[in-house]
Design a protein around this motif. Structure first.
Motif, PDB file in Angstrom:
ATOM      1  N   MET A  41       0.970   4.235  -2.921  1.00 52.96           N
ATOM      2  CA  MET A  41       0.782   5.662  -2.661  1.00 52.96           C
ATOM      3  C   MET A  41       1.948   6.477  -3.232  1.00 52.96           C
ATOM      4  O   MET A  41       1.746   7.531  -3.839  1.00 52.96           O
ATOM      5  CB  MET A  41       0.659   5.899  -1.152  1.00 52.96           C
ATOM      6  CG  MET A  41      -0.600   5.320  -0.542  1.00 52.96           C
ATOM      7  SD  MET A  41      -0.616   5.468   1.265  1.00 52.96           S
ATOM      8  CE  MET A  41      -0.856   7.238   1.456  1.00 52.96           C
TER       9      MET A  41
ATOM     10  N   LYS B 212      -7.075   8.207   7.825  1.00 49.75           N
ATOM     11  CA  LYS B 212      -6.403   7.905   6.559  1.00 49.75           C
ATOM     12  C   LYS B 212      -4.950   8.349   6.597  1.00 49.75           C
ATOM     13  O   LYS B 212      -4.600   9.352   7.227  1.00 49.75           O
ATOM     14  CB  LYS B 212      -7.094   8.648   5.407  1.00 49.75           C
ATOM     15  CG  LYS B 212      -8.539   8.268   5.162  1.00 49.75           C
ATOM     16  CD  LYS B 212      -8.645   6.991   4.361  1.00 49.75           C
ATOM     17  CE  LYS B 212     -10.077   6.710   3.959  1.00 49.75           C
ATOM     18  NZ  LYS B 212     -10.193   5.466   3.155  1.00 49.75           N
TER      19      LYS B 212
ATOM     20  N   ASP C 266      -8.822   4.856  -4.319  1.00 45.32           N
ATOM     21  CA  ASP C 266      -8.424   5.829  -3.307  1.00 45.32           C
ATOM     22  C   ASP C 266      -7.282   6.714  -3.802  1.00 45.32           C
ATOM     23  O   ASP C 266      -6.414   7.112  -3.036  1.00 45.32           O
ATOM     24  CB  ASP C 266      -8.037   5.122  -1.994  1.00 45.32           C
ATOM     25  CG  ASP C 266      -7.240   3.850  -2.230  1.00 45.32           C
ATOM     26  OD1 ASP C 266      -6.646   3.730  -3.321  1.00 45.32           O
ATOM     27  OD2 ASP C 266      -7.217   2.994  -1.334  1.00 45.32           O
TER      28      ASP C 266
ATOM     29  N   ASP D 187       0.830  -1.212   0.000  1.00 44.69           N
ATOM     30  CA  ASP D 187       0.000   0.000   0.000  1.00 44.69           C
ATOM     31  C   ASP D 187       0.861   1.256   0.000  1.00 44.69           C
ATOM     32  O   ASP D 187       0.554   2.240  -0.677  1.00 44.69           O
ATOM     33  CB  ASP D 187      -0.926   0.008   1.224  1.00 44.69           C
ATOM     34  CG  ASP D 187      -2.034  -1.029   1.123  1.00 44.69           C
ATOM     35  OD1 ASP D 187      -2.214  -1.606   0.029  1.00 44.69           O
ATOM     36  OD2 ASP D 187      -2.708  -1.273   2.138  1.00 44.69           O
TER      37      ASP D 187
ATOM     38  N   LYS E  31      -4.895   5.776   1.990  1.00 43.10           N
ATOM     39  CA  LYS E  31      -5.182   4.412   2.435  1.00 43.10           C
ATOM     40  C   LYS E  31      -5.682   4.475   3.874  1.00 43.10           C
ATOM     41  O   LYS E  31      -5.378   5.419   4.613  1.00 43.10           O
ATOM     42  CB  LYS E  31      -3.911   3.543   2.396  1.00 43.10           C
ATOM     43  CG  LYS E  31      -3.328   3.312   1.014  1.00 43.10           C
ATOM     44  CD  LYS E  31      -4.167   2.375   0.174  1.00 43.10           C
ATOM     45  CE  LYS E  31      -3.530   2.102  -1.179  1.00 43.10           C
ATOM     46  NZ  LYS E  31      -4.376   1.233  -2.025  1.00 43.10           N
ATOM     47  N   ASN E  32      -6.437   3.463   4.279  1.00 44.47           N
ATOM     48  CA  ASN E  32      -6.853   3.386   5.672  1.00 44.47           C
ATOM     49  C   ASN E  32      -5.634   3.283   6.572  1.00 44.47           C
ATOM     50  O   ASN E  32      -4.722   2.488   6.315  1.00 44.47           O
ATOM     51  CB  ASN E  32      -7.770   2.180   5.896  1.00 44.47           C
ATOM     52  CG  ASN E  32      -9.121   2.356   5.230  1.00 44.47           C
ATOM     53  OD1 ASN E  32      -9.629   3.478   5.113  1.00 44.47           O
ATOM     54  ND2 ASN E  32      -9.721   1.264   4.785  1.00 44.47           N
TER      55      ASN E  32
END
Length: 366
Positions: free
Chosen positions: A139, A167, A356, A135, A183-184
């Motif tokens: 990003m 986030k 996202d 993740d 991302k969470n």
């Protein structure tokens, strides 16, 4: 210090270390790579005083101890010799590192600088948090290409990173485009937005896998990142990052969907005849068709039509083709969507279905 190591194992790590070093020509302690053999492992360090790199590789230690070597020449030696075992022997009395290969009778001697002159690395002093490295890399890959290279606007020379509203968010902009990814977040406290220089992020993109977690610690001036055998840290860029919420459109009435690969291929062909100073191309929209073209110049002109999902009024958008091509390449899906209001306002590029991350591009004058 004396140790034996496989050439390929060492070459990979020394090539990373050399990427960190600021100068490849001036012989100073900062152009040297720090080596320390101990407990059947070799610690490798490199720094430009802003970004610090450290890793360990397995070796056979004959005599423990530290040494430094001029990184540029050391990498050149490792790149030139054949695969196989290599022996490294540092003699403190003559300040030379002797390098021998087992495959051919090749011997090198590199002068060394005192290892105690090598700078100490900072320690985080705060807790690390874990985050899936896949993740994190996604990003970074969705944002890093939009970083500004204008040194007069130094606060945009890095990727903005914050934890807010549950986030983790990354944003990059050069004032004419903006890349956003989120991302969470893990259960950690919010932290004030920081600006990360691209160098440390590029190392992570190039050298990390997709399995496991990355560990991150953030202080007011430094970010610390650990993954696998790597320990990295970087001084943060100081300054006030632009207010991104003012840039993100609240509503865009028009949109069209298009095949990602077809768009990339068309941009590649049409851009061959684009004026290099402006990089301007035009997107002409009509029902079911998008026309990508450049105006006739001294060299010539180009035009290509590809199908799209659009049923609005005919319209033409003037854009920097690189600002379309780079997000289209970064977003790895089959179908893409471009939203817009009118030719004078920003467009938004996003995947289908929505995810996202998204990209905002300001149009050019026609």
């Amino acid at each position: 210090m004396k140790f034996v190591c496989e050439r390929n194992v060492l070459l990979k790590e020394i090539s990373i270390a050399q990427e960190i070093i600021a100068s490849k020509n001036v012989i100073s302690i900062l152009s040297n790579i720090y080596l320390e053999a101990q407990d059947d492992s070799l610690t490798i360090k490199a720094t430009d005083l802003k970004v610090n790199f450290q890793t360990k590789v397995p070796v056979t230690v004959i005599e423990p101890g530290p040494a430094t070597v001029f990184g540029d020449k050391f990498l050149g030696i490792l790149s030139s010799v054949p695969e196989g075992e290599m022996e490294f022997d540092y003699n403190e009395s003559d300040s030379k590192v002797k390098i021998k290969t087992s495959v051919k009778k090749v011997n090198f001697q590199l002068r060394s600088m005192a290892s105690d002159k090598f700078p100490d690395f900072p320690v985080a002093g705060v807790d690390y948090f874990e985050f899936p490295i896949k993740d994190f890399k996604e990003m970074v890959s969705q944002t890093i290409f939009a970083v500004s290279d204008d040194e007069t606007r130094f606060f945009m020379n890095g990727v903005f990173f914050e934890k807010t509203e549950g986030k983790l968010v990354m944003v990059a902009t050069d004032g004419r485009r903006l890349a956003y990814a989120s991302k969470n977040a893990p259960p950690i406290e919010d932290f004030t937005g920081i600006i990360i220089p691209p160098k440390i992020l590029n190392v992570i993109l190039k050298r990390s896998g997709d399995e496991g977690n990355v560990e991150i610690a953030v202080t007011s001036k430094t970010i610390f990142i650990r993954f696998g055998s790597y320990n990295l840290s970087s001084v943060l860029i100081e300054g006030q990052f632009p207010n991104i919420r003012k840039v993100i459109p609240e509503k865009q009435e028009n949109s069209f969907e298009i095949n990602r690969k077809e768009m990339i291929d068309a941009l590649k062909r049409v851009s061959l005849l684009v004026e290099q100073k402006s990089n301007r191309i035009y997107i002409g929209l009509s029902q079911g068709v998008v026309k990508i073209y450049c105006e006739e110049g001294e060299i010539g002109d180009a035009k290509e039509e590809i199908p799209c999902n659009y049923d609005g009024e005919e319209i033409s958008l003037a854009l920097n083709y690189r600002y379309l091509e780079e997000p289209f390449k970064a977003i790895g899906v089959d179908e893409m969507c471009i939203r817009f209001t009118n030719p004078s306002k920003a467009i938004t590029i996003l995947p289908v279905p929505e995810a996202d991350f998204f990209h905002i591009v300001m149009p050019m004058q026609s």
